[in-house]
Design an enzyme around this catalytic site. Structure first.
Site, PDB file in Angstrom:
ATOM      1  N   ASP A  77      38.284  25.337  39.321  1.00 35.51           N
ATOM      2  CA  ASP A  77      38.659  23.596  38.795  1.00 35.51           C
ATOM      3  C   ASP A  77      37.554  22.535  39.163  1.00 35.51           C
ATOM      4  OD1 ASP A  77      40.234  22.896  41.830  1.00 35.51           O
ATOM      5  OD2 ASP A  77      40.696  21.626  40.559  1.00 35.51           O
ATOM      6  N   ASP A 134      40.237  29.796  44.085  1.00 35.23           N
ATOM      7  CA  ASP A 134      40.181  28.475  44.728  1.00 35.23           C
ATOM      8  C   ASP A 134      41.220  28.234  44.767  1.00 35.23           C
ATOM      9  OD1 ASP A 134      39.274  26.328  45.562  1.00 35.23           O
ATOM     10  OD2 ASP A 134      40.049  24.930  44.031  1.00 35.23           O
ATOM     11  N   ASP A 165      33.069  24.711  43.012  1.00 36.64           N
ATOM     12  CA  ASP A 165      33.127  26.495  42.510  1.00 36.64           C
ATOM     13  C   ASP A 165      32.100  26.881  41.709  1.00 36.64           C
ATOM     14  OD1 ASP A 165      35.705  26.642  43.774  1.00 36.64           O
ATOM     15  OD2 ASP A 165      37.026  25.257  42.336  1.00 36.64           O
TER      16      ASP A 165
END
Lengths: 349, 841
Positions: B752, B381, B756
């Site tokens: 995080d 990410d 995700d």
């Protein structure tokens, strides 16, 4: 040897030291174990090290091999296979019948001493294709009975040779029952050579495993006669032929000590052997051999050890040479990343 | 399955639903032994060993002492059973503590202290400040006159910020004395595990008659294991109890992940077993033949002429026992042991502690450490993972004027400060939207400073920036917002909040100016979500330019917009909205549809640009891992330009001429197809060149590519070492992981935030960063680390060590077992296949 310690392995950029502020109670306690920093050493197999290691091995092994071969060659060994020769030619068509029916099977053999043999000269008998390691055979004995008179009734493990005529057998079991019973006597120039039959078994066996108060009883009284008979007045601890026989061989070809001749034999001496051929190896095509042998510091005649050392040593020498040539002709940098699988063909995989 | 909860009706729901007894126990005292044994014996390996151990009890065939197998077998079983038992006992103790806690419950109209385990669905509970909530409640009353209460949900989702919960409108203003006489019915879905969703309706009975069906959302609930904070008391009705609460439902054992090494070990074990059977059959036949031909002639063995009926089986079975040591009995236990040690090493590692927050790394999944050393693809990410997610307001463009372009900090731009102090209408409106178009809660600290509790870092940055420009959002009292500007206080009443979702990519508030009663719609969101809705007369070119300019610099942009609504329009719309939000099915989608009806003809006010700095050590980490042959994919919800800028600055892709960035775009199938083919062609050509080729794809094109050109895209994925996917949704992230996994690659996903989670769960290894967006990702992940740079140590040190150690241990186990067994088999050729008893010597 080149080493790298675990502590110097790649670490994260921001390395934490032990004095970092303790804000979190979950924080582990510092120790070299938890941080995997205990000193460690791992050899890196560089060409130099590999070549020197191989050279070292060959330098050490080749002399040992040569020495063992010489020791083995110094041993004088006379082997005489007699199981067929000792049957009169006209009876050879049915050897089993001959051995089972004939009363007097005495047979005479002549041996020539090729080289001077120093005393003590060991006399062995060698049997081939005789499976002393057979499961039924090995299990068929009673150690308790052999050791103490009080456990004489302990024959349960001896089947099928536990009882004869309704009475227990001492010593019981297939092993004792099949005791080897060929005998040999030696003479040189019509002069008797004494065979010392004392001290041919293991000392520990005599003292600990075979009792002084255990006497053979009801032995070889069954319908099927196996091997030798035992003197019922001699305790088992002194029946050394039995003790030797009861230490079963692991392989189907084995030698067992018969006795020792305590005089030197000269080269070209002619030895007359009078043997009584009693033991039946004919039903399973077993061979019988009489062996006279001296010993060296390495034991009896055995070339295997020397050859093994020489082979390994020689192989290492050849490898060392090959690697040296390869190293000189086509050297390669240590830890070259271009040999990594993902770098070998750039761009793709 | 719907459930109807009758509030305060003790007869009807008594037997319908379970009581509030929590039970996490797997065993009871009585069924422990059988159940545990059954569980252990359901493993194939254990069944095999039991069979061997049983065969050894037969003295006729056993070559070894039975204790040599029974001993280890019993030991291994004892160890696993003890571990299970102690785990279960601990669960029992904690359950008992929770079950026996006393809470205030209304019984026969009177408040009584009742044990938590006796709470029934429909009971009314009273919770005091700092109490733990014993079951899932729907709020009926709080001490707060505005009907608000604050809860901490750390135990549920790991987020430590306070969340507000509000009373359902129907319960607003009910007298404290009357609360425990309340009657009504709640229509809610059956128990599920979604802690972000509760689509229910409430209808109160007389005398609290309110004919309206009142929609309930998760905002009206307090869930089990939350804590009540900053509120004197709250009262609610139990809707889910016991193991049927949201927490209870989401509990459970996650599906175990199997590592590559485990799979190899299983295969090897199978192969060895087959080999063993072959050996047994061959040797067994040879043994039987030998016995029948040779053994009869060995008079000293004394073979009986007639054997028992099973005689033919005896020798093969003996060989089976002799060869049973080929399969190492200890390997599973030893591997489990060392694997838990690897996990501990990760937990203990000093070099992976985030020193800013003091968070150590944690391995939640102890079984897959060696796969860390096998990673081939890392999908990462961007926000919060590569960057710090510490947002700082840098620049803005208000009505065509660029601020902060010279200094790089708009807050210090004299022009903007002047414009604010002179009270320029555009600027003030812009700041007002910045300050109130959000879900931030201002809290007054004891020193008088205002602290903002925000769930989104962007909103936090905007509110702070507005406050520094003298437009301070200082109080939120239920629906009333108060802001001060130049010493005058302005009040707004929030009529509706149209929440942010990753699909909508924007959020809006509808507020009523308390001074003049005008209703405004304030919106903020991504440019492509806001700009198309601009009113026809306005020129959006300048804003598009602004967005472009800012993204070139790697800044995150948001467009702010507003529209004045007239009373009728709002009333009409609010009716539709209410209907949509009381829907039980597809509520989210329906709401989005209704929201879109209002969010049009917007007047664009300006563009904000927020900086999100790279975390420490990110470029170095990526560079090192790429050298180790690991491929990186960046999956982000952010814009393409921003993503590319970040990718360049963290060594993700190399700048020209060393690197080449190909882009796949297009709005239609044909366009995407053409673009995909072109990229694929270039990729094939440049294969042999030492050039870093990467491709960029956006969410829209990705959708088409995955749907129609899956094969071409898969080939592209295999060819490329780097890819950037921007504007992707959480489910697309998961799809990409799935795609790479289907090509037999070991994937690692790192992220995080909540968006995700799916990708993390999908990947072979999920790594969560315990960051500012809460702990959702870290909780779902197999490993959680404090900073991206720790990934290097996690993979290159821990992964490598674990892999090497596991490989060594398993090779050693197999080698040792096979060696021991081969000695015996070779020995048999000299032993007439009638091997002697090993312990008999």
């Amino acid at each position: 040897m080149s080493t790298n310690t675990a502590s110097s392995s790649s670490g994260a950029a921001g390395s934490a030291d032990a004095s970092a502020p303790r804000r979190n109670s979950k924080r582990p306690k510092y120790s070299r174990f938890t941080q995997q920093e205990l000193p460690a050493c791992k050899p890196i197999l560089t060409p130099k090290w590999v070549i020197s290691a191989f050279l070292l091995v060959s330098v050490v092994f080749i002399p040992i091999g040569v020495a063992s071969l010489f020791a083995s060659r110094d041993v004088v060994e006379i082997v005489d296979r007699y199981e067929t020769e000792c049957i009169p030619p006209d009876k050879r068509s049915d050897k089993v019948k001959y051995i089972q029916t004939t009363e007097n099977t005495t047979c005479s053999r002549t041996l020539t001493v090729p080289k001077r043999m120093k005393h003590p000269i060991y006399v062995y008998y060698q049997l081939d294709n005789f499976y002393q390691n057979h499961r039924r055979y090995v299990k068929s004995r009673s150690d308790a009975q052999l050791k103490e008179n009080s456990s004489a009734d302990d024959v349960s493990s001896c089947k099928p040779e536990d009882m004869a005529n309704g009475q227990r057998i001492v010593p019981c079991g297939l092993i004792a029952w099949s005791l080897f019973n060929d005998t040999y006597s030696f003479s040189r120039n019509n002069q008797q050579l004494t065979v010392n039959k004392k001290g041919i078994s293991w000392k520990s066996d005599r003292e600990n495993k075979f009792g002084k108060d255990v006497y053979p009883t009801n032995f070889q009284n069954g319908t099927l006669k196996g091997g030798a008979t035992l003197d019922p007045l001699t305790p088992l601890s002194e029946q050394e032929d039995l003790i030797v026989w009861m230490r079963t061989a692991a392989l189907p070809t084995f030698r067992k000590l018969y006795g020792k001749i305590e005089v030197d034999l000269q080269a070209n001496d002619i030895i007359q052997v009078i043997l009584e051929n009693n033991y039946n190896t004919y039903s399973f095509n077993g061979k019988k051999k009489l062996v006279l042998s001296t010993t060296s510091w390495l034991g009896g005649k055995n070339d295997f050890l020397g050859i093994a050392y020489l082979t390994v040593g020689g192989l290492c020498f050849v490898l060392a040479l090959t690697f040296t040539v390869v190293y000189l002709v086509k050297p390669r940098r240590l830890g070259d990343p271009s040999y990594l699988s993902w770098n070998r063909n750039p761009g793709g995989r | 399955m719907k459930r109807y909860v009758y509030i305060n009706d003790e007869e009807s729901s008594h037997d319908l639903y379970c009581d509030n007894r929590i039970s996490n126990r797997k065993y009871t005292l009585l069924n422990f032994l059988p159940k545990n044994l059954w569980e252990q014996f359901s493993r194939l390996m254990n069944q095999y060993f039991l069979l061997i151990a049983c065969l050894q009890l037969w003295p006729l065939i056993t070559p070894v002492n039975p204790a040599s197998t029974w001993g280890p077998l019993i030991f291994i079983f004892f160890v696993s059973a003890t571990k299970e038992a102690s785990d279960d006992y601990n669960r029992y103790i904690s359950d008992k503590k929770a079950n026996e806690k006393e809470v205030w419950v209304v019984r026969q109209g009177i408040r009584k202290l009742v044990r938590a385990q006796n709470i029934q669905v429909g009971n009314i509970l009273w919770i005091r400040e700092n109490d733990e909530v014993p079951c899932d409640l729907v709020l009926l009353g709080t001490s707060d006159p505005q009907g608000v209460c604050y809860i901490e949900t750390a135990a549920l989702d790991g987020e430590t910020d306070l969340k507000t919960r509000i009373l359902p409108p129907a319960c607003m203003g009910i007298d404290y004395e009357l609360l425990h006489k309340i009657k009504g019915v709640i229509e809610c879905p059956g128990p599920d595990r979604d802690i972000r969703r509760f689509d229910a309706n409430l209808r109160l009975f007389p005398p609290f008659l309110d004919n309206d069906l009142c929609p309930l959302t998760i905002k009206n609930t307090i869930l089990q294991s939350c804590y009540l904070r900053n509120t004197e008391w709250a009262c609610g009705v139990a809707v889910y109890t016991g193991n049927e609460t949201k927490l209870g439902m989401s509990r459970g054992i996650p599906k175990p992940k199997l590592t590559a090494v485990d799979a190899v070990i299983d295969k090897l074990t199978g192969a060895i077993f087959v080999f063993q059977i072959v050996v047994v059959i061959v040797l067994g036949i040879a043994g039987n033949v030998w016995k029948d031909t040779e053994a009869r002639r060995q008079w000293y063995v004394h073979y009986p002429m007639e054997g028992p009926w099973f005689e033919l089986l005896v020798i093969p079975l003996r060989f089976e026992l002799l060869c049973s040591i080929m399969i190492p009995i200890s390997i599973k236990v030893s591997l489990d042991l060392v694997k838990s040690l690897y996990a501990k090493f990760i937990d203990w590692d000093y070099k992976m502690i985030d020193r800013e927050t003091g968070t150590p790394s944690h391995a939640a999944n102890t079984a897959i450490s060696e796969d860390l050393g096998q990673v081939e693809y890392i999908l990462t990410d961007k926000t919060g993972t590569l960057t710090e997610n510490k947002m700082i307001f840098r620049r803005c463009c208000i009505n065509g004027v660029f601020y902060g372009s010279e200094s790089g900090d708009a807050l210090k731009d004299v022009e903007l400060v002047d414009a604010v102090s002179s009270g320029s209408a555009d600027v003030v409106r812009f700041l007002t939207v910045m300050a109130i178009c959000n879900t931030v809660i201002p809290m007054k600290s004891k020193t008088g400073d205002i602290l903002y509790k925000a769930q989104s870092q962007d909103e936090d940055a905007l509110v702070r920036a507005a406050a520094q420009l003298h437009l301070v959002f200082f109080n939120k009292n239920a629906n009333i917002l108060e802001i001060t500007f130049n010493a005058s206080t302005i009040q707004y009443e929030v009529l509706e909040t149209l929440e942010f979702t990753s699909d909508r990519k924007k959020m809006s508030v509808i507020v009523k100016d308390c001074q003049n009663g005008r209703i405004h719609l304030f919106s903020k969101g991504a440019d492509e979500a806001i700009l198309p809705d601009a009113c026809s007369g306005q020129k959006t070119r300048v804003f598009i330019e602004a967005v472009e300019q800012y993204t070139q610099l790697g800044l995150r942009t948001l467009c702010l917009a507003c529209r004045e609504l007239n009373e009728d329009e709002y009333r009409e719309w609010s009716f539709l909205f209410k209907e949509a939000s009381s829907n039980l099915v597809d509520r989210e989608w329906r709401i989005a549809e209704v929201c879109q009806m209002l969010e049009h003809d917007l007047e664009i006010l300006g563009v904000t640009a927020i900086e999100d700095r790279l975390q420490d050590g990110v470029p170095e980490t990526i560079e090192t891992l790429r050298k180790a042959g690991i491929n990186f994919w960046m999956l982000t919800g952010d814009k393409q330009n921003t993503a590319i800028q970040i990718a360049l600055s963290c060594n993700f892709i190399s700048p020209e001429p060393k690197g080449q960035l190909l882009s796949i775009d297009g709005k239609t199938e044909a366009e995407v197809h053409r673009s995909l083919e072109r990229v694929l062609l270039t990729m094939r050509i440049t294969m042999s060149e030492p050039k870093d080729v990467a491709f960029v794809i956006d969410g829209w094109a990705l959708e088409i590519a995955l749907k129609y050109y899956r094969n071409a895209f898969t080939e592209l994925a295999i060819l490329t070492r780097t890819a950037i996917c921007c504007r992707v949704t959480p489910s697309q992230k998961a799809q990409l992981v799935e795609l790479l996994k289907s090509c037999e690659y070991r994937t690692l996903a790192i992220g995080d935030g909540g968006n995700d989670v799916r990708m993390i769960q999908q990947a072979d290894i999920g790594v969560g960063i315990s960051g500012r967006e809460g702990l959702q990702a870290a909780r779902a992940a197999d490993y959680s680390i404090g900073k991206f740079r720790f990934l290097k140590r996690l993979i290159l040190v821990h992964g490598r060590y674990s892999y090497n150690r596991t490989a060594f241990l398993s090779q050693y186990s197999f080698y040792k077992s096979l060696l021991l067994c081969f000695i015996q088999i070779l020995c048999l050729w000299n032993q007439s296949f009638q091997f002697f008893q090993l312990d008999g010597l």
